[in-house]
Scaffold this motif. Sequence first.
Motif, PDB file in Angstrom:
ATOM      1  N   GLY A 288       0.831  -1.202   0.000  1.00  0.00           N
ATOM      2  CA  GLY A 288       0.000   0.000   0.000  1.00  0.00           C
ATOM      3  C   GLY A 288       0.863   1.248   0.000  1.00  0.00           C
ATOM      4  N   VAL A 291       1.952   2.284  -3.409  1.00  0.00           N
ATOM      5  CA  VAL A 291       0.820   2.868  -4.126  1.00  0.00           C
ATOM      6  C   VAL A 291       0.664   4.327  -3.699  1.00  0.00           C
ATOM      7  N   ILE A 292       0.756   4.552  -2.398  1.00  0.00           N
ATOM      8  CA  ILE A 292       0.608   5.914  -1.873  1.00  0.00           C
ATOM      9  C   ILE A 292       1.653   6.840  -2.479  1.00  0.00           C
ATOM     10  N   VAL A 295       0.799   7.547  -6.167  1.00  0.00           N
ATOM     11  CA  VAL A 295      -0.378   8.400  -6.326  1.00  0.00           C
ATOM     12  C   VAL A 295      -0.082   9.808  -5.836  1.00  0.00           C
ATOM     13  N   GLN A 358       0.149  10.259   7.402  1.00  0.00           N
ATOM     14  CA  GLN A 358       0.209   9.596   6.107  1.00  0.00           C
ATOM     15  C   GLN A 358      -1.207   9.360   5.572  1.00  0.00           C
ATOM     16  N   GLY A 359      -2.080   8.815   6.439  1.00  0.00           N
ATOM     17  CA  GLY A 359      -3.450   8.548   6.014  1.00  0.00           C
ATOM     18  C   GLY A 359      -4.167   9.815   5.600  1.00  0.00           C
ATOM     19  N   PHE A 362      -2.797  11.232   2.354  1.00  0.00           N
ATOM     20  CA  PHE A 362      -3.188  10.351   1.270  1.00  0.00           C
ATOM     21  C   PHE A 362      -4.643  10.583   0.868  1.00  0.00           C
ATOM     22  N   ILE A 366      -6.110  11.996  -2.717  1.00  0.00           N
ATOM     23  CA  ILE A 366      -7.050  11.268  -3.573  1.00  0.00           C
ATOM     24  C   ILE A 366      -8.318  12.094  -3.794  1.00  0.00           C
TER      25      ILE A 366
END
Lengths: 399, 339
Positions: A288, A291-292, A295, A358-359, A362, A366
């Motif tokens: 994951g 991917v982060i 993106v 981070q979350g 992210f 998005i």
Amino acid sequence: MLGLEKKDFNLLMVVVALSLFAPLILNIFPKESAFAFFNGGYPDLMQRFAIFGIFAIGFNILFGLTGYLSFGHAAFLGVGSYAAVWMFKLLGYNVLPGLILSVVVAGLLSVVIGFVSLRRSGIYFSILTLAFAQMMYSIAYSDLFGRWLGITLTNGETGLQVYNNDPQILMGPDSSTVPHIFGLEMSSRLTLPVGPWEFVFPVGYYFCAIFLVISFYLSIRIFRSPFGLMLRAVKSNNQRMTYTGLNPRPYTLAAFIISGMYAGLAGGLLASMDPLAGAERMYWTESGAVVIMTVLGGVGTLIGPVLGAGTIKYMENIISKMNEKLLHEWFSFLPESLEKAMVWSASWFTGEGWHMTQGVVFMLVIIFLPGGLVQGSNKLFGRRKRKSTDDAATKQPAE
Amino acid sequence: MSEFILQILNGLDKGSAYALIALGLTLIFGTLGVVNFAHGALFMIGAFCSVTLSRILNASYVTIDPTQKDFLGNPLKVKSSYMESWFGPEVGGAITDWSVPLAILFSIPIMIVVGIAMERGLIKHFYKRPHADQILVTFGLAIILQELVRGFYGANPIQTPAPEALSSVAQLGGSLGLEIVYPAWRMVYFFFSLAVIGGVFAFLRFTTFGMVVRAGMADRETVGLMGINIDRRFTVMFAIAAVVAGWAGVMYAPINAPNYHMGMDFLVLSFVVVVVGGMGSLPGAVAAGFLLGILESFASWERFKIFDGLDQIIIYLVAIIILLTRPRGLMGKKGVMED
């Protein structure tokens, strides 16, 4: 030059310059100043920039061009690390055989996983790669094959490392006992004090940076090649591609293998910097993470993955270093009650709370900036107009 | 024979958890068409509802009893729980003892609020975005929820005992001449999950609301043209899926002490379960959940063991084989996610 258009060549030169002068750029604050905390120019972090940059560039070749979202790329990274450490154990501390083997092994594994997973697309593909990666993680974590064959293959929970009684058949009596390339040790560095500044030029970092530049160059070539065009065709309309008589699967499989080899190289480099390999590198949240990075930087752009990897790794290192004592220092100019409130709320996002940041970052990216940092900077510097006319020209398919 | 049955029983409790989570995932996917990576986090929030309630019920105050002395000669500090002082020792003790089952009620409003907030606040805006974006944004949300829980409850697992009456071992199969010793709470968990699954199916099958939802799953546009606000019903279904996942977590707390990453651990397996069962098929999700749970337990059986550690990879192996031979999963429908 080098088979690149002028624009791409300039981009490549930017990357070369950035990686060449990274120890200077990242140590912009004098050593004793209050901002020295934000300096990212220490060897360990810079190596991570380069290594995860390679990892993300490779991931972008798959996800950015073909649109196949793999949630299992950490498996290749982990396998690459194990392969490299095995070479250290068997042959000696020269990193070259280790890197070659890690790329080869990751490539072979991605042939198998890719061949099976690419029979499905969309969410099924994501879950298949996720399942494969978790399986590899379980195998490595409990050293399944090793127990099966009656040897130590991954050394389970402890992680694989080099011991004194390993064969290391290429080791001479006076060879160095840390990873090196023909005698040049990865951990050696040149420290250059300039006035209040102190710049560190580590060998390991420059070694990784060379690979980063080569990887970046290859990815530009892939993006601009007819092969890259085929991969874009897979993304934009798989069905129409099939109708024109082309079989998309060999192309996607090739992209999958290439990105697996990039990941294997990154894993091998990780092991070359620090001769250890553990199963936690293969856990699915690590997949994951890449991917982060991709993106965040910008999917399908050339420079995006490098930027994303750098941003994430910088934030990870700096933010998780912030502890409560430091926060108290920073907010000490406030009245006491306000200071406490600020420290309390900041401590959610710093130190161990880094994952929270981070979350949040992210999700914000998005939601508001699906094109990542590259899109954001384009918007900021007003290149949007030209871009949108470009897009209008390319996005009008002949119906 | 009794060993054989014991293996099946061993698989049932994990299988129940898989089935409940996969049921919720499939509900969300079938109604809203969204791949929800934050569903494991809902499971974890449910488990922490248990923890919270048992902490609330065990809240106590300290009084100093001057008539008694401890061994140092200081006045003895007596801890007494609020529950016992309010309701008397017997009723109060029973309430604290039964905190986990009580948390089923306690979790309903929490899960509904969390579920609706998630759907209206975030996922609503992602219906038209590609699946990759949905996966990524819910993955980010899962990280945030997990970190919030870690911030409040710490990183260590928190033991949450089942009621004393149900935490013993049950002797099963006496009348069949079999000796099976099995923890009672796991049987409770299994029957609880059966009841929940039955309830969800009955709700969809026998109520008008369920009928509309099923119609909406089949053809959303036509239902909308008939003047029915299908979005609102789908939001309700999201809340129901959240409650189901939450309940799975509430009751799982005594089996496995809750920690902040339990959601992530279960999520991957639940996705595998959904895919094996067939994306969009509710019975498929439930059947695959139990099947894989039991399979996992058999793979760890000494007598059955082909090689060490098979139990850790069997689910993934089976999933890969099934996806390759039956691409739609066990009970998958045609036309679901086939683009």
